[in-house]
Structures are given as C-alpha cells and as structure tokens.
Write an enzyme that holds these catalytic residues in place. Sequence first.
Site, PDB file in Angstrom:
ATOM      1  N   HIS A 161       0.851  -1.184   0.000  1.00  0.00           N
ATOM      2  CA  HIS A 161       0.000   0.000   0.000  1.00  0.00           C
ATOM      3  C   HIS A 161       0.896   1.246   0.000  1.00  0.00           C
ATOM      4  CE1 HIS A 161      -3.795  -2.082   0.667  1.00  0.00           C
ATOM      5  NE2 HIS A 161      -3.259  -2.756   1.666  1.00  0.00           N
ATOM      6  N   HIS A 200      -1.129  -6.687  -5.179  1.00  0.00           N
ATOM      7  CA  HIS A 200      -1.201  -7.952  -4.436  1.00  0.00           C
ATOM      8  C   HIS A 200      -0.615  -9.057  -5.307  1.00  0.00           C
ATOM      9  CE1 HIS A 200      -3.608 -11.781  -4.202  1.00  0.00           C
ATOM     10  NE2 HIS A 200      -3.098 -11.738  -2.981  1.00  0.00           N
ATOM     11  N   ASN A 238       0.383 -13.438  -4.791  1.00  0.00           N
ATOM     12  CA  ASN A 238       0.645 -14.594  -3.938  1.00  0.00           C
ATOM     13  C   ASN A 238       0.837 -15.834  -4.782  1.00  0.00           C
ATOM     14  OD1 ASN A 238      -1.781 -16.644  -3.623  1.00  0.00           O
ATOM     15  ND2 ASN A 238      -2.705 -14.619  -3.780  1.00  0.00           N
ATOM     16  N   ARG A 286       1.200 -20.228  -3.972  1.00  0.00           N
ATOM     17  CA  ARG A 286       1.118 -21.233  -2.920  1.00  0.00           C
ATOM     18  C   ARG A 286       1.115 -22.639  -3.523  1.00  0.00           C
ATOM     19  NH1 ARG A 286      -3.367 -18.545  -3.789  1.00  0.00           N
ATOM     20  NH2 ARG A 286      -5.211 -19.669  -4.524  1.00  0.00           N
ATOM     21  N   HIS A 296     -21.333  -7.530  -3.578  1.00  0.00           N
ATOM     22  CA  HIS A 296     -22.369  -6.712  -2.941  1.00  0.00           C
ATOM     23  C   HIS A 296     -22.417  -5.302  -3.532  1.00  0.00           C
ATOM     24  CE1 HIS A 296     -18.654  -5.999  -0.686  1.00  0.00           C
ATOM     25  NE2 HIS A 296     -19.151  -4.850  -0.270  1.00  0.00           N
ATOM     26  N   GLY A 315      -3.652 -19.577  11.707  1.00  0.00           N
ATOM     27  CA  GLY A 315      -2.409 -18.920  11.329  1.00  0.00           C
ATOM     28  C   GLY A 315      -2.169 -17.692  12.188  1.00  0.00           C
ATOM     29  N   ARG A 316      -1.099 -16.994  11.909  1.00  0.00           N
ATOM     30  CA  ARG A 316      -0.766 -15.817  12.716  1.00  0.00           C
ATOM     31  C   ARG A 316      -1.608 -14.633  12.246  1.00  0.00           C
ATOM     32  NH1 ARG A 316       3.270 -11.645  13.303  1.00  0.00           N
ATOM     33  NH2 ARG A 316       3.659 -11.332  15.522  1.00  0.00           N
TER      34      ARG A 316
END
Length: 303
Positions: free
Chosen positions: A94, A104, A106, A108, A173, A257-258
């Site tokens: 940000h 963003h 990611n 995995r 929404h 998770g953390r």
Amino acid sequence: MDIERAAEYFTGLQERIVGRLEAIDGMAFRRDAWQRPEGGGGISRIIERGHVFERGGVNFSRVLGEHLPPSASAARPQLAGRAFEVMGISLVLHPANPHAPTVHMNLRLFVAKKAGADAIWWFGGGMDLTPYYGYEEDAVHFHRCCRDALSPFGGDYYPRFKRWCDDYFLLRHRNEPRGVGGIFFDDLNDRDFGHSFALARSVGDGFLGAYEPILLRRKDLPYGEREREFHTYRRGRYVEFNLVYDRGTLFGLQSNGRTEAILMSLPPVVSWRYDWHPEPGSAEAKLYTDFLIARDWLAEPPR
C-alpha cells in the site's frame, strides 16, 4: 513432487522482492519469524510508515495440519478430513501516494495427504493491481507482464487466468471490481509437477518487472487533501473484499495462522462515506467509468 524445492524457491523469492523494495523505499522491512503450535510457521517481512510504502508485507508461511479447513475443502468435498501442508508467499503493498496503486501477489503450493493414498497437490496464486487514479499505460504494462509470464506455457493461460481474476476480485455486494485485475489461478496441476511449478515460478519472477516501473512513475507525483481523501475512501473497498470474500484470509484464520501476518494486507488508514459519488467528469469519476469495468487491456486502443 519436490516440496523442499518449492519451499526454497518461495523463501528466495521473498528475499529478492524485499531487497528490491527496501532499495526503493530507503527503509528496512521488519523481520518477524513465527511458529504455529499445530505445525509449521513462517517469516513475515513488514514495513510501515516508510518513505514510499504506508504499509507493506511480503510473507512466507509453511503450515501443516491434520484436517483441511472448511475454506479449502468447500470446493473439494472429497478432500475433507485429509491432512494438509500448504506453503507460499503472500504480498500486499500500500503506497502512501494516491497515484501509486496497491498491488497484491501470492503463490502457494497445497498438498492434501491421506494414509494409504497418493498425495494430491496443486498450485495457486496470481497478481492484481488496484489503482486509485487510473493510468492506462500502467494497466497495459501490468497485463502485458502477466501475459508474458504465462505465454511460454501456452497461449490459453493468460486469457483464462485473466477472466478468473476478474471474476474472483469482484465485490459482489457492490457489483464492482476491486481494481484493473491481472491474473489468478487455483487448482493448477497441469501435466506434471515440473510444468505447474515452472509456471508458478514464472509468475513470481515476473512480479517486480510488472509493478516496479509503475511504482517508480507514480510514487513522487504531487497530491493534496482531495486525492488523499479519495485514496482512503477507495481503500475501504480493499478492506471489504479481504474480510468478506478473500479465501486466503479465511484459510489463514480458520487454520489458526498468525493473525497479524494474515491481516497485514489491510491498509493502515481507511475511510467510509455514506452513498458518496464522485463529481461527473472528474479524475475520481474516471476511475469508475474507464477502469473499474471489464476491459481487455491488451487488445483495446487507448481511450
């Protein structure tokens, strides 16, 4: 399937990205290693109140468990009850300047295990861009880099993963996309592990080339109170998506998770306004009319 080679790649990618971002910002990322009582842990690399980034995180995690959380097995009911191992890198940046977009990324690797049966694995991830003030050259550049990262593996990946991104990063929404998209994929186990892993690596290796030129063009542009107010207002959409729809956030919370690492994706300063609409013809209105719409950024002529 070489899980350790994947873990080595993810941690190496984290270090490469953090090193470059630190050079751009001029401030070091905090390093926060953590352990999960049920198994696994991670390394969070966080920056707050930097010279360029108001908040950013580049996190690696490797989590093990005895039962898949509901967010992981909802679309795969046949895997419910299996043990699992998931690892990857998750990044959200940000910038402080409203002209510099949030980004963003990611990647995995998910492995579901069961005694007496072969492990089931898949890759997922992608990257997407969320501008607050739209610049067509930025959107085109980002999408071109996404396409180029995927093209060595087949011409059908980019259009398919772009559509997937557009469908996934949608605030249903509000019937409004989160940004100008990018690419998103899940359940990737095409051909064999080597092919799918190479594709995921190409996406990760392409991130800095996709985002850094945009950031460097926008991070020092002048702005005032009006731009900052719109910036924090639009950041509210980012919060809404991450807390209502984002499967990664849900998985992290459901798998114990953390929390601090999971919620680092949220911007530090946000505002909401009741039934607010931008002034017609303004730069703020242009974001809605020209950017938060379905577009083929690599095919359309500039508007």
